[in-house]
Design a protein around this motif. Structure first.
Motif, PDB file in Angstrom:
ATOM      1  N   ARG A  18      44.045  35.444  38.910  1.00  0.00           N
ATOM      2  CA  ARG A  18      44.621  34.606  38.128  1.00  0.00           C
ATOM      3  C   ARG A  18      46.335  34.514  38.501  1.00  0.00           C
ATOM      4  NH1 ARG A  18      41.236  37.353  34.065  1.00  0.00           N
ATOM      5  NH2 ARG A  18      39.598  36.015  33.803  1.00  0.00           N
ATOM      6  N   VAL A  60      28.532  30.785  36.974  1.00  0.00           N
ATOM      7  CA  VAL A  60      29.584  30.239  37.332  1.00  0.00           C
ATOM      8  C   VAL A  60      29.180  29.307  38.422  1.00  0.00           C
ATOM      9  CG1 VAL A  60      31.606  30.821  39.160  1.00  0.00           C
ATOM     10  CG2 VAL A  60      30.985  32.332  36.979  1.00  0.00           C
ATOM     11  N   LYS A  84      30.310  25.445  38.291  1.00  0.00           N
ATOM     12  CA  LYS A  84      30.973  24.404  39.370  1.00  0.00           C
ATOM     13  C   LYS A  84      30.161  23.346  40.169  1.00  0.00           C
ATOM     14  CE  LYS A  84      33.681  28.250  41.005  1.00  0.00           C
ATOM     15  NZ  LYS A  84      33.947  29.401  42.222  1.00  0.00           N
ATOM     16  N   ASP A 128      35.729  22.420  31.378  1.00  0.00           N
ATOM     17  CA  ASP A 128      35.845  23.541  32.209  1.00  0.00           C
ATOM     18  C   ASP A 128      37.444  23.602  32.296  1.00  0.00           C
ATOM     19  OD1 ASP A 128      33.279  23.711  32.453  1.00  0.00           O
ATOM     20  OD2 ASP A 128      33.234  22.260  34.455  1.00  0.00           O
ATOM     21  N   TRP A 182      42.243  25.762  36.810  1.00  0.00           N
ATOM     22  CA  TRP A 182      43.150  26.630  37.295  1.00  0.00           C
ATOM     23  C   TRP A 182      44.608  25.957  37.802  1.00  0.00           C
ATOM     24  CZ3 TRP A 182      43.220  31.546  35.902  1.00  0.00           C
ATOM     25  CH2 TRP A 182      42.191  31.911  35.663  1.00  0.00           C
ATOM     26  N   ARG A 215      42.881  29.685  45.796  1.00  0.00           N
ATOM     27  CA  ARG A 215      41.760  30.613  45.070  1.00  0.00           C
ATOM     28  C   ARG A 215      40.746  30.850  45.938  1.00  0.00           C
ATOM     29  NH1 ARG A 215      41.171  32.118  39.958  1.00  0.00           N
ATOM     30  NH2 ARG A 215      39.041  31.768  39.955  1.00  0.00           N
ATOM     31  N   SER A 226      36.714  36.501  42.810  1.00  0.00           N
ATOM     32  CA  SER A 226      36.604  35.398  42.516  1.00  0.00           C
ATOM     33  C   SER A 226      35.895  34.988  41.743  1.00  0.00           C
ATOM     34  CB  SER A 226      36.205  34.534  43.925  1.00  0.00           C
ATOM     35  OG  SER A 226      35.825  33.232  43.657  1.00  0.00           O
ATOM     36  N   TYR A 227      34.436  35.679  41.556  1.00  0.00           N
ATOM     37  CA  TYR A 227      33.817  35.534  40.282  1.00  0.00           C
ATOM     38  C   TYR A 227      34.129  35.999  38.980  1.00  0.00           C
ATOM     39  CZ  TYR A 227      29.988  33.168  43.361  1.00  0.00           C
ATOM     40  OH  TYR A 227      29.394  32.113  43.858  1.00  0.00           O
ATOM     41  N   SER A 240      36.983  36.479  38.194  1.00  0.00           N
ATOM     42  CA  SER A 240      38.253  36.020  37.543  1.00  0.00           C
ATOM     43  C   SER A 240      37.846  34.503  36.917  1.00  0.00           C
ATOM     44  CB  SER A 240      39.138  35.646  38.597  1.00  0.00           C
ATOM     45  OG  SER A 240      38.771  35.015  39.588  1.00  0.00           O
ATOM     46  N   GLU A 241      36.615  33.851  37.231  1.00  0.00           N
ATOM     47  CA  GLU A 241      36.505  32.470  36.649  1.00  0.00           C
ATOM     48  C   GLU A 241      36.468  32.617  34.811  1.00  0.00           C
ATOM     49  OE1 GLU A 241      35.830  29.696  37.611  1.00  0.00           O
ATOM     50  OE2 GLU A 241      36.172  30.153  39.609  1.00  0.00           O
ATOM     51  N   VAL A 292      34.764  30.663  31.679  1.00  0.00           N
ATOM     52  CA  VAL A 292      33.780  29.709  31.457  1.00  0.00           C
ATOM     53  C   VAL A 292      33.733  29.433  30.125  1.00  0.00           C
ATOM     54  CG1 VAL A 292      31.147  29.424  31.276  1.00  0.00           C
ATOM     55  CG2 VAL A 292      32.222  30.472  33.126  1.00  0.00           C
ATOM     56  N   GLU A 305      35.373  35.497  30.091  1.00  0.00           N
ATOM     57  CA  GLU A 305      35.601  35.963  31.350  1.00  0.00           C
ATOM     58  C   GLU A 305      34.500  36.742  31.677  1.00  0.00           C
ATOM     59  OE1 GLU A 305      39.136  38.766  32.017  1.00  0.00           O
ATOM     60  OE2 GLU A 305      39.661  37.720  30.537  1.00  0.00           O
TER      61      GLU A 305
END
Length: 529
Positions: free
Chosen positions: A50, A140, A144, A151, A154, A164, A172-173, A175-176, A178, A224
């Motif tokens: 982030r 995730v 996407k 959504d 970022w 990213r 990566s996953y 920090s997504e 939703v 998250e």
């Protein structure tokens, strides 16, 4: 339930996950300390996805070893110096400027940051949460693959040069972000959700309807991974089995029909306790058939003979022996008669019993009794054998089930059309068979009586997942109709004001029935006297 599945999945996927993790780690191989020449190399190891590195959680992300016990506190010291405003975390721009402008090439500060970056755990999920992470990963990917205006973007908060896609795999996953509505959408539409335990999906859907806002513990409007982890963890539930059956039921549902109501109905399918009644009654009919096939001492064909001397058969001259109104279902006239009945009752009865348990017993016995009464009134001098009354009751109880649980059923209109086609075929065949010949060996009125009982008793006793007001009235009407029909049927058997309509009662010993049957088989004539 979800945690039970997690434990099973973590064991089954251990080898697959290890090979996959190796593959992902090779996308950004560890570098030597000297290799960290650019601030970006260090940043994307320390970053939480982030655009900031939290000083509070840094030590939880580092593999403990004998070589880093001094490096960790020194790295935190360096990062605190980079945190100019004392926020407790270092932002992307701060780290870049501090690393490039204040740490000279070859300084111990750069070396210690590189040392710690090498030991970052990449936020690999713990063994007890691997299955949950797989679900999150699929969520995730679903988000996407089908972008939505809800959504999280970022690009709104990260610097333009922040890439990213350079993040480590698990970072990566994790920090997504939703949106809560996307979680509900995923549960309803994603094919991979069918691999989750149905009970777990029901729990999640119910939570999405009632407590989804509580999942967003930091109140940022999005969920998250850590929030998702807390959200899906539920207490262990008793494993009820029927996993394969439920998976098969889900497979026939259209993607847009896998609603919470449908899943609740499927969840009622249970193999424990097993559907014993349909299995036991089928076994009883097979054993009875074998016993009499041996006892008759005659070759048994597809169409007979039928042991009408049996104390189990409905004998119109022995109507006073009330048990015959039920036990005739155990006797069959030939193996074709037997096989047809047991196939239908197993195919339709087991599925119904798995949802409605003991209630299937009442429906089956009501169909048998109603079939005997109806056939006796319509054809008063005919013997009756076979489980068709109970079979038709089970078959037409599916119509009652459809009426009560229409909104919870998969393809309800198709099921209704199928039942109507079967009803039309039954009625057409009964009319043709009755009027195309002078004598028919089929008890069509027993079928009709069983079907009526199946519908009325089914409406009365079957489980109703969502009771509506009109359905309560429907049950009372069904109770009144069935009670009235049964009482009238019994009274007419006893008090019918039509002399000689029923054959005279035979009060002789039942052994004489066997003698008469043997005489008919040998000479084709009734026994004298």
């Amino acid at each position: 339930m979800f945690l039970t599945w997690v434990h099973m999945q973590s064991v089954q996927k251990a080898s697959a996950l290890s090979s996959r993790r190796i593959l992902k780690d090779t996308e950004m191989p560890p570098k030597s300390v000297e290799g960290f020449s650019d601030w970006r190399d260090v940043w994307y190891r320390l970053d939480e996805g982030r655009g900031k590195v939290s000083l509070e959680n840094l030590q939880n992300r580092i593999r403990p070893s004998t070589n880093n016990h001094q490096a960790i506190p020194k790295a935190v010291q360096v990062l605190r110096a980079a945190d100019k405003t004392g926020k407790g975390y270092v932002e992307y721009a701060e780290f870049r400027d501090y690393y490039e402008n204040e740490l000279h090439q070859g300084s111990w500060e750069r070396g210690v940051l590189a040392r710690v970056a090498l030991d970052i755990q990449d936020l690999t999920p713990q063994p007890d949460e691997e299955a949950i992470f797989r679900a999150w990963e699929n969520l995730v990917n679903y988000v996407k693959a089908s972008p939505n205006s809800l959504d999280f973007k970022w690009s709104w908060i990260l610097p333009r040069e922040y890439a990213r896609d350079c993040l480590l795999y698990y970072v990566s996953y994790r920090s997504e972000l939703v949106h809560p509505s996307r979680l509900s959408e995923w549960l309803m539409n994603a094919q991979a959700v069918d691999d989750l335990p149905n009970r777990a999906v029901i729990d999640l859907l119910e939570k999405c309807q009632t407590t989804i806002r509580r999942a967003d513990t930091n109140r940022d409007g999005y969920i998250e991974y850590n929030e998702f982890l807390r959200f899906v963890r539920v207490k262990h539930a008793k494993f009820r089995g029927a996993t394969v059956l439920r998976r098969g039921a889900l497979a026939v549902l259209p993607r847009n029909a896998k609603s919470l109501e449908n899943r609740r109905y499927i969840e009622e399918y249970s193999c424990w306790p097993p559907p014993l009644f349909m299995l036991l009654i089928t076994l009883s009919e097979i054993i009875t058939f074998i016993i009499y096939a041996v006892d008759m001492q005659l070759p048994t064909t597809g169409s007979g003979p039928c042991p009408t001397y049996s104390p189990l058969v409905f004998n119109p001259r022995r109507r006073y022996q009330a048990w015959r109104f039920l036990t005739y279902a155990l006797i069959h006239s030939g193996w074709v008669h037997l096989v047809n009945n047991i196939l239908v009752q197993l195919l339709l009865g087991v599925l119904l019993e798995m949802v409605h348990s003991w209630r299937i017993i009442l429906i089956y016995l009501a169909g048998v009794a109603a079939g005997a009464l109806a056939n006796s009134l319509y054809m008063p001098s005919y013997y009756l054998a076979g489980a068709s009354g109970g079979v038709y009751a089970v078959e037409y109880a599916h119509l009652s089930n459809l009426i009560l649980n229409w909104s919870s059923m998969e393809y309800p209109l198709m099921q209704l059309l199928l039942i109507l086609v079967v009803m039309s075929a039954d009625l057409g065949y009964a009319i043709w068979d009755t009027y195309s010949s002078d004598v028919t060996a089929t008890g069509h009125m027993a079928h009709f009586g069983g079907a009526v009982a199946g519908v009325l008793v089914g409406v009365l006793v079957l489980r109703n997942l969502e009771v509506e007001r009109w359905e309560k009235y429907c049950r009372w009407i069904s109770l009144g109709l069935f009670g009235a029909l049964m009482v009238c049927g019994v009274l007419l058997q006893i008090l019918l004001p039509m002399p000689d309509y029923f054959p005279d009662n035979d009060w002789s010993p039942m052994a004489e029935d066997r003698e008469e049957w043997n005489h008919q088989q040998m000479w084709g004539l009734p026994r004298p006297g």
